[in-house]
Design an enzyme around this catalytic site. Structure first.
Site, PDB file in Angstrom:
ATOM      1  N   ASP A 234       0.817  -1.208   0.000  1.00  0.00           N
ATOM      2  CA  ASP A 234       0.000   0.000   0.000  1.00  0.00           C
ATOM      3  C   ASP A 234       0.848   1.255   0.000  1.00  0.00           C
ATOM      4  OD1 ASP A 234      -2.488   1.211  -0.023  1.00  0.00           O
ATOM      5  OD2 ASP A 234      -2.602   1.355   2.144  1.00  0.00           O
ATOM      6  N   ASP A 280      -9.801  -2.004   2.438  1.00  0.00           N
ATOM      7  CA  ASP A 280      -9.561  -1.500   3.782  1.00  0.00           C
ATOM      8  C   ASP A 280     -10.551  -2.072   4.782  1.00  0.00           C
ATOM      9  OD1 ASP A 280      -7.349   0.036   3.334  1.00  0.00           O
ATOM     10  OD2 ASP A 280      -8.484   1.807   2.795  1.00  0.00           O
TER      11      ASP A 280
END
Length: 412
Positions: A234, A280
């Site tokens: 990420d 997420d």
């Protein structure tokens, strides 16, 4: 994929930061360009409502998906097993996800964005109907009138003949499931025709809940490997390249939750969205669900690790929003979620003296409830949890498992 916190994509010279595209998401600032290219500044009330709603929506699939993962493990109604992520799968996932993300980037550079998104809309139309039907099936079982007879149905497609005949699709369902499929179909048509944010959220919540329910980590070490790898993934793709920005601007699919920051001013026709990627939700969610099953295995009639990790998720996502809003810059949410979701439970284990028990815990062989079943679909594999930045990546990562899998409609 990722979250993009605006409803209309700004022109290339816009000064608004655009978050990346990943199985983890980021949230960014409040000043965006609306559909008329006039600059719209969200009010404090609108911003608070949007981010608060996103946080609340993110908690729903994690909480209920975790509970359903326990029910899934206790069910004796089916011999079908959920997708189990091993340490090897977890180690490969960030690499495969990176290749998939870069592949999407090249696709959007070479081919027409319009046609790619049309294909993706059809793909997620089918997936969304199946995911929403599976999500609604427990509720439908409770409210379905007893006076209506329950009939069994089967949709079967085969290829070849004789001994060479193979099942391509074997979909079993009953009357209750048929009603759920019809409801899912209505939402699907609404989404395809209007791309309305409410329809997008219904599909997104269904994908996330099914991902948390049906994707199971086999132990805590595997969860740490997966979250740690995606932490690096990420941060690299958000801060190191513009690949995520490009794909985020181009990709249209219900792989994110959205909420308009201008809802108070424009009502349901609002177009200035704050967005949160399903990755997420699902990635930390499957770890939190594992800790709930660990709590149950201790047989102490407490949910200490589940609540600790659940509160850690709230803290991590809230911190992401705060830093993003303060610095007006895109933030990779896993940068904050991973340390919180791993650190809080480990700290609790240290205090209680149960670190050894936590890391030696092995999730048992689990079973999927007998809702509508897609017992064979060789061309598509995985789970909605892979919606993050690579639906196909999970299929590749899990296809090498020696276990025989039959796919539920939500694991298409």
């Amino acid at each position: 994929m990722a979250d993009v916190d605006q409803g209309s994509v700004p022109p290339p010279d816009a000064s608004v930061p655009i978050p990346g595209l990943s199985p983890d998401a980021e949230l960014n600032g409040t000043d965006v360009l609306n559909a008329t290219a006039a600059k719209f500044v969200a009010t404090p009330e609108g911003t608070a409502l949007a981010y608060g709603s996103l946080l609340f929506m993110a908690l729903l699939p994690i909480f209920f998906g975790a509970l359903r993962s326990v029910t899934c493990s206790k069910s004796k109604n089916s011999s079908d097993m959920p997708e189990t992520i091993t340490g090897r799968d977890a180690a490969r996932f960030p690499i495969i996800a990176s290749c998939t993300l870069f592949g999407l980037y090249l696709f959007f550079k070479v081919f027409s964005q319009e046609y790619i998104n049309l294909l993706l809309s059809m793909y997620f139309f089918v997936l969304g109907i199946l995911a929403l039907a599976h999500t609604l099936s427990p509720l439908m079982a409770k409210v379905f009138p007893a006076s209506i007879p329950i009939k069994q149905y089967q949709l079967l497609f085969t290829q070849g003949s004789g001994e060479a005949k193979e099942e391509v699709v074997n979909y079993e369902f009953d009357t209750k499931d048929l009603v759920c499929l019809v409801i899912g179909g209505v939402v699907g048509v609404w989404y395809v025709l209007k791309k309305h944010w409410v329809a997008n959220n219904l599909f997104g919540l269904a994908f996330a809940l099914n991902g948390v329910e049906l994707l199971h980590l086999n132990n805590v070490c595997t969860g740490c490997i997966l979250l740690g790898g995606l932490f690096v993934y990420d941060v690299f793709w958000v801060f190191g390249t513009n690949v995520m920005v490009t794909v985020a601007r181009s990709f249209e699919a219900p792989i994110k939750l959205v909420f308009p920051q201008d809802l108070l001013e424009r009502g349901m026709d609002a177009s200035n969205f704050a967005m949160l990627g399903l990755g997420d939700i699902v990635i930390p969610g499957i770890f939190i669900a594992l800790l709930l099953r660990f709590d149950i295995s201790l047989k102490k009639n407490s949910r200490t690790y589940f609540y600790a990790s659940f509160l850690a998720y709230i803290f991590g996502l809230g911190l992401t929003i705060f830093i993003m809003h303060t610095f007006k810059h895109a933030q990779p949410a896993l940068l904050y979620l991973v340390p919180a979701c791993i650190g809080f439970p480990v700290l609790v284990a240290l205090i209680k003296g149960e670190v050894t028990e936590m890391f030696s815990f092995e999730s048992p062989e689990e079973f999927i409830p007998s809702s509508p079943r897609l017992t064979s679909f060789p061309t598509v594999s995985g789970s909605p949890a892979s919606l993050a930045s690579s639906m196909d990546a999970v299929a590749m990562a899990t296809s090498s498992s020696p276990r025989r899998r039959r796919l539920q409609p939500t694991s298409v």
